[in-house]
Scaffold this motif. Structure first.
Motif, PDB file in Angstrom:
ATOM      1  N   LYS A  35      33.801  30.075  33.792  1.00  0.00           N
ATOM      2  CA  LYS A  35      33.417  31.396  34.272  1.00  0.00           C
ATOM      3  C   LYS A  35      34.709  32.199  34.457  1.00  0.00           C
ATOM      4  O   LYS A  35      35.621  31.765  35.157  1.00  0.00           O
ATOM      5  CB  LYS A  35      32.655  31.294  35.606  1.00  0.00           C
ATOM      6  CG  LYS A  35      31.410  30.405  35.551  1.00  0.00           C
ATOM      7  CD  LYS A  35      30.294  31.071  34.780  1.00  0.00           C
ATOM      8  CE  LYS A  35      29.006  30.257  34.835  1.00  0.00           C
ATOM      9  NZ  LYS A  35      28.272  30.436  36.083  1.00  0.00           N
ATOM     10  N   PHE A  36      34.763  33.387  33.849  1.00  0.00           N
ATOM     11  CA  PHE A  36      36.004  34.137  33.734  1.00  0.00           C
ATOM     12  C   PHE A  36      36.178  35.167  34.853  1.00  0.00           C
ATOM     13  O   PHE A  36      35.240  35.895  35.191  1.00  0.00           O
ATOM     14  CB  PHE A  36      36.037  34.887  32.398  1.00  0.00           C
ATOM     15  CG  PHE A  36      36.013  34.007  31.185  1.00  0.00           C
ATOM     16  CD1 PHE A  36      37.182  33.449  30.698  1.00  0.00           C
ATOM     17  CD2 PHE A  36      34.824  33.739  30.528  1.00  0.00           C
ATOM     18  CE1 PHE A  36      37.169  32.640  29.571  1.00  0.00           C
ATOM     19  CE2 PHE A  36      34.798  32.942  29.402  1.00  0.00           C
ATOM     20  CZ  PHE A  36      35.978  32.384  28.915  1.00  0.00           C
ATOM     21  N   THR A  37      37.417  35.284  35.347  1.00  0.00           N
ATOM     22  CA  THR A  37      37.717  36.349  36.307  1.00  0.00           C
ATOM     23  C   THR A  37      37.632  37.718  35.661  1.00  0.00           C
ATOM     24  O   THR A  37      37.386  38.714  36.339  1.00  0.00           O
ATOM     25  CB  THR A  37      39.124  36.179  36.909  1.00  0.00           C
ATOM     26  OG1 THR A  37      40.090  36.118  35.846  1.00  0.00           O
ATOM     27  CG2 THR A  37      39.209  34.917  37.743  1.00  0.00           C
ATOM     28  N   GLY A  38      37.827  37.782  34.350  1.00  0.00           N
ATOM     29  CA  GLY A  38      37.783  39.064  33.657  1.00  0.00           C
ATOM     30  C   GLY A  38      36.401  39.512  33.248  1.00  0.00           C
ATOM     31  O   GLY A  38      36.251  40.582  32.636  1.00  0.00           O
ATOM     32  N   ALA A  39      35.360  38.735  33.572  1.00  0.00           N
ATOM     33  CA  ALA A  39      33.990  39.136  33.239  1.00  0.00           C
ATOM     34  C   ALA A  39      33.580  40.332  34.089  1.00  0.00           C
ATOM     35  O   ALA A  39      34.188  40.626  35.124  1.00  0.00           O
ATOM     36  CB  ALA A  39      33.033  37.967  33.455  1.00  0.00           C
ATOM     37  N   GLY A  40      32.546  41.013  33.653  1.00  0.00           N
ATOM     38  CA  GLY A  40      32.139  42.258  34.294  1.00  0.00           C
ATOM     39  C   GLY A  40      31.862  42.135  35.778  1.00  0.00           C
ATOM     40  O   GLY A  40      32.111  43.069  36.548  1.00  0.00           O
ATOM     41  N   GLN A  41      31.357  40.995  36.229  1.00  0.00           N
ATOM     42  CA  GLN A  41      31.028  40.818  37.636  1.00  0.00           C
ATOM     43  C   GLN A  41      32.256  40.570  38.501  1.00  0.00           C
ATOM     44  O   GLN A  41      32.190  40.670  39.721  1.00  0.00           O
ATOM     45  CB  GLN A  41      30.027  39.663  37.809  1.00  0.00           C
ATOM     46  CG  GLN A  41      28.664  39.926  37.176  1.00  0.00           C
ATOM     47  CD  GLN A  41      28.600  39.499  35.712  1.00  0.00           C
ATOM     48  OE1 GLN A  41      29.639  39.335  35.060  1.00  0.00           O
ATOM     49  NE2 GLN A  41      27.406  39.336  35.186  1.00  0.00           N
ATOM     50  N   GLY A  42      33.377  40.196  37.881  1.00  0.00           N
ATOM     51  CA  GLY A  42      34.623  40.060  38.617  1.00  0.00           C
ATOM     52  C   GLY A  42      34.725  38.795  39.450  1.00  0.00           C
ATOM     53  O   GLY A  42      33.876  37.905  39.413  1.00  0.00           O
ATOM     54  N   ARG A  43      35.783  38.759  40.252  1.00  0.00           N
ATOM     55  CA  ARG A  43      36.102  37.536  40.996  1.00  0.00           C
ATOM     56  C   ARG A  43      35.095  37.227  42.086  1.00  0.00           C
ATOM     57  O   ARG A  43      34.958  36.070  42.503  1.00  0.00           O
ATOM     58  CB  ARG A  43      37.504  37.643  41.588  1.00  0.00           C
ATOM     59  CG  ARG A  43      37.652  38.727  42.636  1.00  0.00           C
ATOM     60  CD  ARG A  43      39.081  38.901  43.086  1.00  0.00           C
ATOM     61  NE  ARG A  43      39.178  39.838  44.200  1.00  0.00           N
ATOM     62  CZ  ARG A  43      40.322  40.185  44.765  1.00  0.00           C
ATOM     63  NH1 ARG A  43      41.463  39.690  44.302  1.00  0.00           N
ATOM     64  NH2 ARG A  43      40.334  41.022  45.782  1.00  0.00           N
ATOM     65  N   LYS A  44      34.349  38.233  42.583  1.00  0.00           N
ATOM     66  CA  LYS A  44      33.374  37.950  43.637  1.00  0.00           C
ATOM     67  C   LYS A  44      32.272  37.017  43.137  1.00  0.00           C
ATOM     68  O   LYS A  44      31.708  36.234  43.913  1.00  0.00           O
ATOM     69  CB  LYS A  44      32.786  39.249  44.181  1.00  0.00           C
ATOM     70  CG  LYS A  44      33.737  40.000  45.095  1.00  0.00           C
ATOM     71  CD  LYS A  44      33.033  41.083  45.878  1.00  0.00           C
ATOM     72  CE  LYS A  44      33.986  41.718  46.882  1.00  0.00           C
ATOM     73  NZ  LYS A  44      33.312  42.727  47.729  1.00  0.00           N
ATOM     74  N   THR A  45      31.973  37.112  41.854  1.00  0.00           N
ATOM     75  CA  THR A  45      30.994  36.177  41.294  1.00  0.00           C
ATOM     76  C   THR A  45      31.500  34.745  41.398  1.00  0.00           C
ATOM     77  O   THR A  45      30.736  33.821  41.714  1.00  0.00           O
ATOM     78  CB  THR A  45      30.717  36.529  39.824  1.00  0.00           C
ATOM     79  OG1 THR A  45      30.135  37.827  39.752  1.00  0.00           O
ATOM     80  CG2 THR A  45      29.766  35.530  39.196  1.00  0.00           C
ATOM     81  N   LEU A  88      39.110  36.664  27.181  1.00  0.00           N
ATOM     82  CA  LEU A  88      40.163  35.667  27.364  1.00  0.00           C
ATOM     83  C   LEU A  88      41.494  36.335  27.729  1.00  0.00           C
ATOM     84  O   LEU A  88      42.228  35.856  28.595  1.00  0.00           O
ATOM     85  CB  LEU A  88      40.314  34.833  26.099  1.00  0.00           C
ATOM     86  CG  LEU A  88      39.179  33.835  25.829  1.00  0.00           C
ATOM     87  CD1 LEU A  88      39.175  33.402  24.374  1.00  0.00           C
ATOM     88  CD2 LEU A  88      39.319  32.618  26.725  1.00  0.00           C
ATOM     89  N   ARG A  89      41.793  37.454  27.091  1.00  0.00           N
ATOM     90  CA  ARG A  89      43.048  38.150  27.392  1.00  0.00           C
ATOM     91  C   ARG A  89      43.088  38.666  28.824  1.00  0.00           C
ATOM     92  O   ARG A  89      44.147  38.706  29.453  1.00  0.00           O
ATOM     93  CB  ARG A  89      43.238  39.326  26.423  1.00  0.00           C
ATOM     94  CG  ARG A  89      43.779  38.949  25.063  1.00  0.00           C
ATOM     95  CD  ARG A  89      44.338  40.156  24.344  1.00  0.00           C
ATOM     96  NE  ARG A  89      43.338  41.185  24.136  1.00  0.00           N
ATOM     97  CZ  ARG A  89      42.587  41.292  23.045  1.00  0.00           C
ATOM     98  NH1 ARG A  89      42.740  40.429  22.055  1.00  0.00           N
ATOM     99  NH2 ARG A  89      41.701  42.261  22.907  1.00  0.00           N
TER     100      ARG A  89
END
Length: 254
Positions: A35-45, A88-89
């Motif tokens: 699960k990526f920190t750069g995904a739309g939901q961000g680190r709170k997810t 990924l970037r």
């Protein structure tokens, strides 16, 4: 603390759900759903995944093992999909990995059964963390060797998206009408009697300590990461004692 591994190979994107997780291999030679920190939901997810996943584990639910995954963005250079490359970037550093359960099947309420006791425990837990993403449309449950596993808790604790309104938000009822296990006569009162006394201040302190500091940094309104950890614990502690009385949408429940 969660074990820390480093991603050594990006295997494939997993195109289920809105967050676009990926399957990676790590330096411990195990595969993980990333699960990526750069995904739309961000680190709170990712914070929600850790708090709810580790709380579930300590309450006796089956949960795939969680780890923190160090990601070098260079792993995405060979990925042909521009969306995945960008993800990924933008996700270098600490991300979240979930143990990949080989052979597990997605839970289908028409194909599998659970007892009222197990259904009650899961519905009660989802009410505690206000999980809005365990519906019959998208159960976020896996079935492996006849056992039910909980996954994907990013859409929980919605109060952490608006801390000033957290107390009021956490006090709201939980509508279980569309819950994936609503048809299995969940016994939430028995679940509450078993589980609520176990949700203590000490347990929640242990669970919130698992959140990496980097995901808590610079949250407006909080002086330190530990202040924010306590803010995550407070609504859960208050909710545990009474949430069974606030579950709606299940026949026989208030």
């Amino acid at each position: 603390m969660l074990n820390d591994v480093t991603a050594t190979r990006f295997i494939t994107p997993l195109r289920e759900g809105g967050s676009l997780p990926g399957l990676v291999e790590a330096d411990d030679l195990n595969p993980y759903v990333l699960k990526f920190t750069g995904a739309g939901q961000g680190r709170k997810t990712l914070v929600a995944e850790v708090v709810c996943g580790e709380l579930a584990r300590r309450l006796g639910f089956r949960m795939p093992r969680l780890v923190t995954v160090g990601l070098d963005p260079v792993l995405g250079l060979g990925e042909p999909d521009p969306q995945v490359q960008e993800l990924l970037r933008s996700s270098g550093g600490t991300n979240l990995g979930m143990e990949f359960l080989s052979g597990a099947l997605g839970f289908d309420p028409l194909a599998f059964t659970v007892t009222p006791e197990e259904a009650g425990r899961i519905v009660w837990f989802d009410a505690l963390v206000n999980n809005v993403d365990r519906s019959w449309r998208n159960p976020n449950l896996l079935r492996l060797r006849g056992e039910t596993w909980l996954i994907d808790h990013g859409a929980t604790m919605i109060w952490h998206h608006n801390w000033p309104g957290a107390e009021a938000s956490a006090a709201r009822p939980y509508d279980a009408a569309d819950h994936a296990l609503a048809s299995f006569a969940p016994d939430v009162h028995a679940a509450a009697a078993e589980l609520a006394p176990r949700v203590t201040e000490d347990l929640l302190a242990e669970v919130t300590a698992e959140i990496p500091d980097v995901w808590l940094a610079d949250e407006p309104g909080f002086g330190t990461s530990d202040d924010l950890r306590r803010a995550y614990a407070r609504p859960l502690l208050a909710r545990a004692a009474v949430v069974h009385e606030r579950i709606t949408g299940i026949e026989g429940e208030k």
